[in-house]
Each structure stands twice: as C-alpha cells, then as structure tokens.
Design a protein around this motif. Sequence first.
Motif, short mmCIF file in Angstrom:
data_model
loop_
_atom_site.label_atom_id
_atom_site.label_comp_id
_atom_site.label_asym_id
_atom_site.label_seq_id
_atom_site.Cartn_x
_atom_site.Cartn_y
_atom_site.Cartn_z
N LEU A 76 0.83 -1.21 0.00
CA LEU A 76 0.00 0.00 0.00
C LEU A 76 0.87 1.26 0.00
O LEU A 76 0.65 2.18 -0.79
N GLN A 77 1.86 1.29 0.89
CA GLN A 77 2.75 2.45 0.98
C GLN A 77 3.54 2.65 -0.30
O GLN A 77 3.69 3.77 -0.79
N HIS A 78 4.05 1.56 -0.87
CA HIS A 78 4.85 1.64 -2.09
C HIS A 78 4.03 2.24 -3.23
O HIS A 78 4.50 3.15 -3.93
N CYS A 79 2.82 1.77 -3.42
CA CYS A 79 1.95 2.27 -4.49
C CYS A 79 1.62 3.75 -4.26
O CYS A 79 1.65 4.55 -5.19
N HIS A 80 1.34 4.12 -3.02
CA HIS A 80 0.98 5.50 -2.70
C HIS A 80 2.17 6.44 -2.94
O HIS A 80 2.00 7.53 -3.48
N ARG A 81 3.36 6.01 -2.55
CA ARG A 81 4.55 6.86 -2.74
C ARG A 81 4.84 7.11 -4.21
O ARG A 81 5.42 8.13 -4.56
N ARG A 82 4.45 6.18 -5.07
CA ARG A 82 4.65 6.37 -6.52
C ARG A 82 3.62 7.32 -7.11
O ARG A 82 3.63 7.61 -8.29
N LEU A 113 -20.74 2.64 0.38
CA LEU A 113 -19.89 3.20 1.44
C LEU A 113 -18.83 2.21 1.92
O LEU A 113 -18.47 2.18 3.09
N ARG A 114 -18.30 1.42 1.02
CA ARG A 114 -17.26 0.46 1.36
C ARG A 114 -15.94 0.76 0.66
O ARG A 114 -15.01 -0.01 0.76
N ILE A 115 -15.86 1.83 -0.11
CA ILE A 115 -14.63 2.14 -0.82
C ILE A 115 -13.94 3.32 -0.14
O ILE A 115 -14.55 4.34 0.14
N TYR A 116 -12.64 3.13 0.12
CA TYR A 116 -11.83 4.12 0.80
C TYR A 116 -10.59 4.39 -0.03
O TYR A 116 -10.13 3.52 -0.76
N GLN A 117 -10.04 5.61 0.11
CA GLN A 117 -8.79 5.93 -0.57
C GLN A 117 -7.72 6.15 0.48
O GLN A 117 -7.96 6.81 1.51
N LEU A 118 -6.53 5.60 0.24
CA LEU A 118 -5.41 5.76 1.16
C LEU A 118 -4.83 7.16 1.00
O LEU A 118 -4.53 7.59 -0.12
N GLU A 119 -4.71 7.88 2.10
CA GLU A 119 -4.21 9.25 2.09
C GLU A 119 -3.10 9.38 3.12
O GLU A 119 -3.06 8.66 4.11
N THR A 120 -2.21 10.34 2.90
CA THR A 120 -1.13 10.63 3.84
C THR A 120 -1.65 11.53 4.95
O THR A 120 -2.35 12.50 4.69
N LYS A 121 -1.30 11.20 6.19
CA LYS A 121 -1.69 12.06 7.32
C LYS A 121 -0.87 13.33 7.29
O LYS A 121 0.33 13.30 7.03
#
Length: 124
Positions: A76-82, A113-121
């Motif tokens: 998850l982190q790797h994909c988000h950082r890209r 209401l089951r889909i979420y997006q990963l965001e940076t704090k």
Amino acid sequence: MTGLLHRLRDRLSSLLPEPEKLIVNSVGQQESEVLPETIQAVMEWLFASLMNARYCGQAHLFWLHTQAEPEQNQKLQHCHRRGEPVLGYRCGTRMPAPPSGYYWRLMPEYASLRIYQLETKDDD
C-alpha cells in the motif's frame, strides 16, 4: 513509394512516447469472497471515476479484510509513494488499520460506502 511511407511512419512513431493507459491492479480479489456482481459494480464505478477525473496510469484496488498483513501495508505504501491512487474495498465489518502515517478516507460517491482511498496524514 507506399512501402517507404509505411517504414518512415513506423520509424517516427517508435520515437514518440506511448500514450498512457488506465490500468487497475486488483489485489486480493480471489480471496475476498465478494460476489461477482459486487466486484463488477465496484470495478465499473472505479473505472468511471478515474476516467471522469481524466486519470491515466496505474491505480490499485485492494480487497481488504479486518486484519491487515505487514506485506500488504508495505505494498500500500509503495503504491501510494509512486503517486498512484490506492483504494480499498472493505470486505468485512470494518477497515483494517492503515499503515503508519496514513489514513483511509471514505469515498462517499460510492453507494455501498465500502470504498476508501489511502491518504497521507498531515502533521498538524
């Protein structure tokens, strides 16, 4: 003469960058035990949303259970950082904890209401 034009066109087109395509990687779909109709509806919504946003490139949809694995958090982190969109579909009754330094933002546009997006704090 036509052969020469075709070779010239082929050579010139190989110099141009390839247009980006929308690709959605689905992670954990087989193990999710989500009904095929639901999977289809989620994928249709996701493609329509990304196309509406004029996004081209890779996006990632994780089918998430209540227990996150360290390997999954790293991915998850790797994909988000890209800079690629990372979305999660909540398969269970609650979302797993996000990786450290991130949070799951609910996507209210999707009816279930089951889909979420990963965001940076943000550090306030």
